[in-house]
Scaffold this active site. Structure first.
Site: not given
Length: 553
Positions: A356-358, A374, A438
């Site tokens: 789980n990211t962006t 990130h 992500p």
């Protein structure tokens, strides 16, 4: 019907609309963050200024995905065609040990203060501004401060993420106080205000990354973590470093593909898989057919077999990058591929021991590109909030192997290995596309498929990012619901244990360049993504404002 649809075994209709503009493009997974980036472009900033502003805004309005106490990669392309990757990945604390999680509750490695690694995000963002930007940290952080202080609305996506993590969030009073109302997840439309985070952002506006890594903000964070059982100290924060790395480069059907090097597995293994499949006529076999999906699944299994033994922090492991991305190695591995049946893959390189990211994608009209991924790792990171600072720390320690003596074992100062895959493609030296997303282990599988969607199948950008995906690392083949049941059954018949999944990885953001100089931006249905374009341009030279009729002499 388009040509790719005529050959496809799977068709679909995109849910979102792209954006077009010639002066700049910002694509993020939240509209407020896209607006923050666009504001920087409108005020004279460039793509890197816009990217950092957008990421900082996401630390507020996508709190379950990214934060200042996280890590990530900034892939930046300059107008002259040079590429670099600013590595702000998290590292193991000095007091960590290879055996620290053995014989204990395994949740200690993923939930709570002992799961937190030393962050590097702020160091990378500051370095990006210093090396490539025009604006100051105080300039680009202003939209994030406003969002934290004045608040933003809870989206359906955030509500569902809170619901998924509610049991763990309830264990920490501070984070529960923000995201749970009377024990229930915040409803859609509820306003989220985090004044403590706003104060932390103001400290960064005044002092830059030093606020966290050398100043009072870091001291406060380390004390709060210690009270919750963590081991990160102010010495850890002061010793953290951003590392500038050269992007890895390969080719696929006449396109140059640039991606991040180790400790990211993304660039290396995307190039490895593209090399493997370059010998096959993917366009002719069609999108979403059993033949094409079989090749994708086998390529993924091969890549993950090598990733397990050969991709880690290059300071701790000699990663055979040149071999992994070579056409010759792909030919060696291709000889073992069965076009009719699934097989089990073992590593093709020597074993070396020791989610789980962006993502945001930004471009300006000068040819500068920032493709950045990130994260704080899991949803809401360590599932705690530091009360004095309003920060949600990462749980990056969960990515290390709890067993000593392996490539991914815990070691003081070791950088996290990631599947982040911010890619930039060029054709004849000119930008063609930039994309990322992500999704933990499923990231580079998804960028790999998006590249094929664009180059092999000739999809539009919106189609390429929204197309159904699959994923495997050697076990079950996860297939999104967009694939018909007969296609899933055909995969089963070829030896792939195929299972239905609501989605594979997260929301992809991408930009594509057209021959006339127009940029197209697209976000997919898997997140709140929104492209924001800057069109128009300056007034024509010599134009004046003459509201009054000219006076006669």
């Amino acid at each position: 019907m388009t040509s790719w649809q005529a050959r496809a075994g799977t068709t679909f209709t995109p849910q979102k609309q792209p954006a077009f503009g010639a002066r700049g493009m910002v694509v993020t997974n939240h509209p407020a963050a896209s607006a923050a980036g666009l504001q920087m472009l409108a005020e004279g900033g460039n793509a890197v200024d816009a990217a950092v502003a957008a990421i900082l805004a996401l630390t507020v309005c996508e709190p379950m995905m990214v934060g200042m106490f996280g890590g990530g990669l900034m892939h930046i392309a300059s107008p002259d065609g040079k590429h670099e990757v600013l590595d702000g990945m998290a590292t193991c604390p000095f007091n960590s040990r290879p055996e620290m999680y053995e014989g204990h509750d395994p949740r200690r490695q993923s939930v709570g203060a002992l799961s937190v690694a030393v962050p590097g995000n702020l160091l990378a963002w500051e370095a990006g501004l210093r090396r490539h930007g025009r604006l100051s940290m105080a300039d680009v952080i202003e939209p994030a401060i406003r969002l934290a202080s004045r608040g933003f609305e809870t989206s359906g996506y955030l509500h569902e993420c809170i619901s998924e993590s509610a049991a763990d969030l309830a264990l920490d009073a501070t984070i529960a106080g923000l995201f749970l109302k009377d024990g229930a997840p915040l409803p859609v439309g509820a306003r989220v205000v985090n004044e403590a985070l706003a104060e932390s952002l103001r400290a960064v506006a005044r002092n830059g990354a030093a606020a966290l890594h050398e100043g009072d903000l870091g001291t406060s964070a380390s004390f709060d973590l210690a009270r919750k059982g963590g081991i990160i100290t102010t010495d850890d924060l002061a010793a953290a470093r951003m590392i500038r790395r050269e992007a890895v480069r390969g080719t696929y059907r006449g396109f140059d593909v640039y991606g991040p090097p180790p400790p990211s597995a993304g660039g290396v293994h995307v190039l490895q898989m593209l090399n493997l499949l370059e010998a096959y006529d993917i366009a002719a076999s069609g999108f979403g057919t059993p033949q094409t999906l079989h090749l994708i699944a086998e390529a993924l299994k091969m890549a993950f077999a090598d990733r397990a033994v050969a991709t880690a922090d290059p300071a701790f492991l000699d990663v055979p990058v040149a071999k992994l991305i070579s056409k010759e190695y792909a030919a060696e591995r291709r000889a073992f591929l069965d076009l009719a049946r699934a097989r089990t893959w073992s590593p093709g390189v020597q074993a070396m021991e020791s989610a789980n990211t962006t993502h945001i994608t930004v471009a300006d009209h000068e040819g500068r590109i920032a493709c950045c991924t990130h994260t704080i790792n899991s949803l809401f990171g360590a599932k705690i909030m530091l009360p004095e600072s309003g920060l949600i720390p990462n749980n990056y320690m969960a990515l290390f192997d709890p067993r000593p003596g392996l490539a991914q074992s815990v070691a003081p100062g070791k950088r996290v290995t990631t599947s982040m895959s911010p890619l930039i493609l060029r054709k004849d030296g000119k930008p063609y596309a930039a994309l990322g997303l992500p999704g933990g282990l499923r990231i580079f599988a998804s960028t790999f498929q998006a590249v094929m969607n664009l180059i092999d199948h000739g999809m539009s950008l919106q189609e390429a990012v929204e197309a159904p995906r699959l994923w495997t690392m050697g076990g079950p083949v996860e297939m999104e619901g967009g694939f018909p049941e007969e296609i899933r059954a055909a995969m089963e018949a070829m030896g792939h244990p195929a299972v239905r999944m609501p989605h594979v990885a997260g929301g992809m953001g991408a930009i594509r360049w057209h021959e006339d100089g127009t940029m197209e931006g697209a976000s997919c249905w898997r997140a709140d993504g929104s492209p924001a374009a800057l069109g128009g341009g300056p007034a024509r030279k010599g134009v004046r404002f003459w509201p009054d009729a000219p006076k006669s002499a």
